[in-house]
Write an enzyme that holds these catalytic residues in place. Structure first.
Site, PDB file in Angstrom:
ATOM      1  N   HIS A   1       0.833  -1.205   0.000  1.00 12.57           N
ATOM      2  CA  HIS A   1       0.000   0.000   0.000  1.00 12.57           C
ATOM      3  C   HIS A   1       0.870   1.260   0.000  1.00 12.57           C
ATOM      4  O   HIS A   1       0.659   2.173  -0.799  1.00 12.57           O
ATOM      5  CB  HIS A   1      -0.923  -0.027   1.229  1.00 12.57           C
ATOM      6  CG  HIS A   1      -1.817   1.154   1.332  1.00 12.57           C
ATOM      7  ND1 HIS A   1      -3.135   1.132   0.928  1.00 12.57           N
ATOM      8  CD2 HIS A   1      -1.595   2.413   1.800  1.00 12.57           C
ATOM      9  CE1 HIS A   1      -3.670   2.315   1.136  1.00 12.57           C
ATOM     10  NE2 HIS A   1      -2.762   3.120   1.665  1.00 12.57           N
ATOM     11  N   GLU A   2       1.863   1.274   0.879  1.00 13.86           N
ATOM     12  CA  GLU A   2       2.729   2.459   0.968  1.00 13.86           C
ATOM     13  C   GLU A   2       3.611   2.601  -0.267  1.00 13.86           C
ATOM     14  O   GLU A   2       3.914   3.709  -0.695  1.00 13.86           O
ATOM     15  CB  GLU A   2       3.577   2.417   2.237  1.00 13.86           C
ATOM     16  CG  GLU A   2       2.779   2.379   3.535  1.00 13.86           C
ATOM     17  CD  GLU A   2       1.709   3.458   3.647  1.00 13.86           C
ATOM     18  OE1 GLU A   2       1.921   4.567   3.143  1.00 13.86           O
ATOM     19  OE2 GLU A   2       0.664   3.171   4.242  1.00 13.86           O
TER      20      GLU A   2
ATOM     21  N   HIS B   1       1.779   4.525  -2.935  1.00 10.78           N
ATOM     22  CA  HIS B   1       1.923   5.977  -2.723  1.00 10.78           C
ATOM     23  C   HIS B   1       3.300   6.436  -3.214  1.00 10.78           C
ATOM     24  O   HIS B   1       3.426   7.438  -3.913  1.00 10.78           O
ATOM     25  CB  HIS B   1       1.810   6.325  -1.236  1.00 10.78           C
ATOM     26  CG  HIS B   1       0.445   6.207  -0.648  1.00 10.78           C
ATOM     27  ND1 HIS B   1      -0.623   6.965  -1.060  1.00 10.78           N
ATOM     28  CD2 HIS B   1      -0.022   5.418   0.349  1.00 10.78           C
ATOM     29  CE1 HIS B   1      -1.688   6.652  -0.352  1.00 10.78           C
ATOM     30  NE2 HIS B   1      -1.353   5.705   0.518  1.00 10.78           N
TER      31      HIS B   1
END
Length: 148
Positions: free
Chosen positions: A67-68, A71
């Site tokens: 998820h990170e 980003h």
């Protein structure tokens, strides 16, 4: 698991799933309270909450990292890196990253009014000698502890 092994895991996941290198730092941050991880826009580092690893295990850690990294890579490419952006949602689905991390149960303290039986939920303990019921000004007592 320590910061060095986290760094290597993030680099491996970045290379395997995104086919791009991770060139910044990945660290554990014990001060994170409400989230599994975060991507820092200015330094491009990734921080992970170690409580989530202890509570939910390796699979949860991999999900947080993916998820990170979504980003991270989208921000560096100048594309939509926010949760609401289409680029972000498409990339998350492509790599199998979760939208949210699992939730750590919260505990609450319940206080009860002795006169009107009103209930108050609080996260922090409160001094019942200093506070009264907001409805009838009655005396408060500790009632129970609830784990959500």
């Amino acid at each position: 698991m320590n910061d060095i092994s986290l760094q290597k895991l993030v680099q491996r996941i970045s290379q395997d799933d995104f086919r791009k290198p991770f060139l910044h730092k990945a660290l554990f941050n014990t001060r994170l309270q409400t989230t599994g991880g975060r991507y820092l826009l200015k330094s491009h580092d990734i921080e992970v909450n170690p409580k989530y690893v202890e509570k939910f295990g390796h699979d949860e850690l991999v999900g947080i990292i993916k998820h990170e990294l979504c980003h991270y890579h989208l921000h560096l490419e100048g594309r939509g890196y926010r949760h609401r952006d289409r680029d972000f949602r498409v990339l998350m689905q492509k790599v199998g990253a979760p939208r949210f991390c699992s939730r750590i149960p919260q505990s609450y303290l319940v206080y009860r009014c002795q006169q009107c039986d009103a209930r108050y939920r609080r996260r922090k303990r409160m001094d019942v000698a200093r506070y009264v019921c907001g409805a009838c000004k009655g005396k408060l007592i500790f009632f129970e502890k609830i784990v959500d």
